[in-house]
Design an enzyme around this catalytic site. Structure first.
Site, PDB file in Angstrom:
ATOM      1  N   LYS A   1     -10.582  -0.906  10.232  1.00  0.00           N
ATOM      2  CA  LYS A   1     -10.762  -2.099   9.386  1.00  0.00           C
ATOM      3  C   LYS A   1     -11.137  -3.319  10.227  1.00  0.00           C
ATOM      4  O   LYS A   1     -11.445  -4.375   9.695  1.00  0.00           O
ATOM      5  CB  LYS A   1      -9.476  -2.385   8.607  1.00  0.00           C
ATOM      6  CG  LYS A   1      -9.128  -1.281   7.613  1.00  0.00           C
ATOM      7  CD  LYS A   1      -7.905  -1.638   6.827  1.00  0.00           C
ATOM      8  CE  LYS A   1      -7.255  -0.463   6.155  1.00  0.00           C
ATOM      9  NZ  LYS A   1      -8.015   0.120   5.059  1.00  0.00           N
TER      10      LYS A   1
ATOM     11  N   ASP B   1       3.046  -4.480   8.147  1.00  0.00           N
ATOM     12  CA  ASP B   1       1.817  -3.714   7.986  1.00  0.00           C
ATOM     13  C   ASP B   1       0.664  -4.717   8.098  1.00  0.00           C
ATOM     14  O   ASP B   1       0.394  -5.466   7.162  1.00  0.00           O
ATOM     15  CB  ASP B   1       1.856  -3.021   6.614  1.00  0.00           C
ATOM     16  CG  ASP B   1       0.501  -2.464   6.193  1.00  0.00           C
ATOM     17  OD1 ASP B   1      -0.490  -2.665   6.919  1.00  0.00           O
ATOM     18  OD2 ASP B   1       0.447  -1.833   5.114  1.00  0.00           O
TER      19      ASP B   1
ATOM     20  N   GLN C   1      -4.571  -5.260   6.941  1.00  0.00           N
ATOM     21  CA  GLN C   1      -5.578  -6.162   6.372  1.00  0.00           C
ATOM     22  C   GLN C   1      -5.575  -7.533   7.049  1.00  0.00           C
ATOM     23  O   GLN C   1      -6.357  -8.402   6.669  1.00  0.00           O
ATOM     24  CB  GLN C   1      -5.329  -6.338   4.859  1.00  0.00           C
ATOM     25  CG  GLN C   1      -5.501  -5.075   4.049  1.00  0.00           C
ATOM     26  CD  GLN C   1      -6.945  -4.555   4.038  1.00  0.00           C
ATOM     27  OE1 GLN C   1      -7.887  -5.251   4.384  1.00  0.00           O
ATOM     28  NE2 GLN C   1      -7.109  -3.307   3.617  1.00  0.00           N
TER      29      GLN C   1
ATOM     30  N   HIS D   1       0.868  -1.182   0.000  1.00  0.00           N
ATOM     31  CA  HIS D   1       0.000   0.000   0.000  1.00  0.00           C
ATOM     32  C   HIS D   1       0.908   1.236   0.000  1.00  0.00           C
ATOM     33  O   HIS D   1       2.034   1.180   0.516  1.00  0.00           O
ATOM     34  CB  HIS D   1      -0.825  -0.060   1.292  1.00  0.00           C
ATOM     35  CG  HIS D   1      -1.869   1.000   1.436  1.00  0.00           C
ATOM     36  ND1 HIS D   1      -1.590   2.277   1.846  1.00  0.00           N
ATOM     37  CD2 HIS D   1      -3.216   0.954   1.237  1.00  0.00           C
ATOM     38  CE1 HIS D   1      -2.717   2.980   1.908  1.00  0.00           C
ATOM     39  NE2 HIS D   1      -3.720   2.197   1.532  1.00  0.00           N
TER      40      HIS D   1
ATOM     41  N   CYS E   1      -4.902   2.565  -3.535  1.00  0.00           N
ATOM     42  CA  CYS E   1      -3.651   3.081  -2.938  1.00  0.00           C
ATOM     43  C   CYS E   1      -2.520   2.079  -3.110  1.00  0.00           C
ATOM     44  O   CYS E   1      -1.685   1.895  -2.204  1.00  0.00           O
ATOM     45  CB  CYS E   1      -3.833   3.424  -1.458  1.00  0.00           C
ATOM     46  SG  CYS E   1      -5.132   4.617  -1.163  1.00  0.00           S
TER      47      CYS E   1
HETATM   48  N1  C6P Z   1      -6.304   0.485   2.913  1.00  0.00           N
HETATM   49  C1  C6P Z   1      -8.107   0.125   1.338  1.00  0.00           C
HETATM   50  O1  C6P Z   1      -9.160   0.418   0.798  1.00  0.00           O
HETATM   51  P1  C6P Z   1      -4.894   3.781   7.224  1.00  0.00           P
HETATM   52  O2  C6P Z   1      -5.471   4.616   6.122  1.00  0.00           O
HETATM   53  O3  C6P Z   1      -3.702   4.423   7.851  1.00  0.00           O
HETATM   54  O4  C6P Z   1      -5.914   3.316   8.205  1.00  0.00           O
HETATM   55  O5  C6P Z   1      -4.388   2.424   6.527  1.00  0.00           O
HETATM   56  C2  C6P Z   1      -3.513   2.471   5.438  1.00  0.00           C
HETATM   57  C3  C6P Z   1      -3.287   1.107   4.922  1.00  0.00           C
HETATM   58  C4  C6P Z   1      -2.040   0.523   5.069  1.00  0.00           C
HETATM   59  N2  C6P Z   1      -1.794  -0.718   4.677  1.00  0.00           N
HETATM   60  C5  C6P Z   1      -2.734  -1.472   4.106  1.00  0.00           C
HETATM   61  C6  C6P Z   1      -2.411  -2.881   3.696  1.00  0.00           C
HETATM   62  C7  C6P Z   1      -4.019  -0.953   3.895  1.00  0.00           C
HETATM   63  O6  C6P Z   1      -4.958  -1.710   3.332  1.00  0.00           O
HETATM   64  C8  C6P Z   1      -4.289   0.388   4.282  1.00  0.00           C
HETATM   65  C9  C6P Z   1      -5.631   1.023   4.013  1.00  0.00           C
HETATM   66  C10 C6P Z   1      -7.643   0.913   2.532  1.00  0.00           C
HETATM   67  O7  C6P Z   1      -7.437  -0.832   0.969  1.00  0.00           O
HETATM   68  C11 C6P Z   1      -7.766   2.395   2.305  1.00  0.00           C
HETATM   69  S1  C6P Z   1      -6.684   2.969   1.053  1.00  0.00           S
END
Ligand code: C6P
Length: 426
Positions: free
Chosen positions: A246, A220, A223, A143, A384
């Site tokens: 999430k 990270d 997910q 991401h 993203c």
């Molecule tokens: N992915 C998606 O629709 P934040 O925005 O900080 O809570 O998370 C960022 C982020 C980082 N790593 C991974 C693997 C992610 O999936 C995400 C957020 C969302 O897939 C919003 S772009």
């Protein structure tokens, strides 16, 4: 004296034995009020949990009760409300500790989300260790949150980003990861599960390769934590990050796990109140971990909501949840492919909860719009993860993502909506 809500939360903390014996998706759905509505005259099918999941009543109630009864600033007041809010806020930290198997609550830093966690580690742990020519290792499915912070520190220090390529299925090989480790590798950061492809990375083997070479690792887990049991001590990982929104908690809060020895050695990321023990114009003495990294008034309600989301997830058997989500994923993949003219993007052998696809001749944004008219909420775009789109030579994909409340009926509605879409563009 404990309030009724503190007693309820204390009980939840002690009662892992409360885990539901069976996976009852109808009962789970009933916990999520937002699912019970029509969109464009059709019952809502929510298939966008990878972007952000819906919230169960218990999370909403925990936050309500804070604001209705116990709200005040934390760590500051001698008065009763501040003490209650502080106990609930720190209770949430203890829940995060237990949820991911950390040994010590001091290793849990509340952050805005995964993005902030990666930036914190990049700036505070990695940047001071970098020399020109040093390498930071990531993978091709990250991401943007796990790419751009590393580019920023690389630009500032003359270090460079090294990327482990993904294969034609969107899988990452632990051996290829190992082959990219050199004597200049200073840090490795990679996803547990890809948000755009659903690939589950072989993180145990990757961490083992990195450790062997003396390279510290960040995962990270954005997910992963809603779908998999995570044990940071068993993984022996240096840092692990995730976002509350999430995993059925509120947005604007997340957690960074870091080994205490690392967090203690790291300089603060931001300055301000809360992160100090003594300030004069000549010198500031920083607070102990984790408060050293929590400058300013924190997201008190968010942390308490996250704690409630963890209590909620602790009531679900993760093995059964994974089996349920796997069956949804398998059914959706097969049925979409059987329609013909549809390419699934991301076919790694180990996948979780996400099916990304494109329909021949139809832009994903058009698909997303038509699916919405059918009451089916999906995400259409690059998610993203633009380098992933470049790898598969597509501008975007349609992504259906599953959570604990999705059913086989949702899969049927998704496939029917995709058929409507194909009719429109025939
Ligand atoms: N992915 C998606 O629709 P934040 O925005 O900080 O809570 O998370 C960022 C982020 C980082 N790593 C991974 C693997 C992610 O999936 C995400 C957020 C969302 O897939 C919003 S772009």
């Amino acid at each position: 004296m404990l309030t009724a809500h503190e007693r309820a939360e204390g009980g939840a903390l002690d009662s892992k034995s409360d885990r539901r014996a069976t996976f009852d998706v109808a009962a789970i759905r009933a916990d999520f009020p937002a699912l019970d509505q029509e969109v464009h005259g059709k019952p809502l099918v929510y298939l966008d949990s990878a972007a952000s999941a819906q919230k169960p009543r218990a999370v909403i109630a925990a936050m309500d009760s804070l604001y209705l009864h116990d709200y005040a600033n934390v760590h500051r007041g001698v008065h009763e409300l501040s003490q209650r809010a502080t106990r609930r806020y720190e209770g949430a930290r203890d829940r995060v500790r237990d949820f991911i198997g950390a040994g010590d609550s001091r290793e849990i830093v509340f952050v805005r989300g995964t993005t902030e966690a990666v930036n914190l580690v990049a700036q505070s742990f990695v940047r001071p260790r970098l020399q020109p020519g040093d390498e930071i290792l990531i993978t091709g499915l990250e991401h943007h949150s796990n790419i751009v912070p590393w580019q920023l520190v690389a630009e500032a220090t003359g270090a460079k980003l090294v990327v482990v390529a993904i294969d034609e299925h969107g899988a990452v090989s632990a051996d290829e990861f190992a082959a990219k480790i050199t004597e200049r590798t200073r840090f490795a950061s990679f996803a547990h599960i890809s948000n755009s492809l659903g690939t589950v990375l072989p993180i145990e083997a990757m961490i083992a390769h990195a450790k062997k070479a003396g390279v510290s690792v960040m995962i990270d887990g954005a997910q992963a934590v809603p779908h998999r049991h995570v044990d940071v001590r068993a993984l022996d990982v240096d840092f692990y990050a995730f976002s509350s929104h999430k995993m059925y908690g509120p947005s604007g809060i997340g957690a960074l796990y870091g080994k205490a020895s690392h967090l203690e050695a790291m300089p603060p990321y931001q300055g301000g109140g809360e992160m100090i023990t003594k300030v004069s114009f000549e010198e500031t003495v920083y607070n102990d971990i984790p408060h050293k990294f929590e400058a300013g008034t924190p997201n008190i309600g968010g942390a308490i909501g996250l704690g409630a989301a963890i209590d909620y997830l602790n009531g679900i058997d993760f093995d059964q949840l994974a089996a349920h989500e796997e069956s949804l994923l398998a059914a959706a993949t097969t049925q979409l492919v059987d329609l013909g003219g549809i390419t699934v993007v991301g076919t790694a052998p180990e996948k979780a909860a996400v099916v990304g696809f494109v329909i021949d001749g139809v832009h994903p944004h058009d698909v997303g719009t038509i699916l919405d008219r059918e009451g089916v909420a999906v995400r259409a775009g690059h998610h993203c993860a633009q380098p992933v789109m470049d790898h598969f030579k597509v501008p975007a994909t349609v992504r259906a993502s599953f959570g604990c409340y999705n059913t086989m009926d949702d899969v049927v509605r998704l496939v029917a909506a995709v058929e409507v879409c194909r009719e429109v563009f025939r």
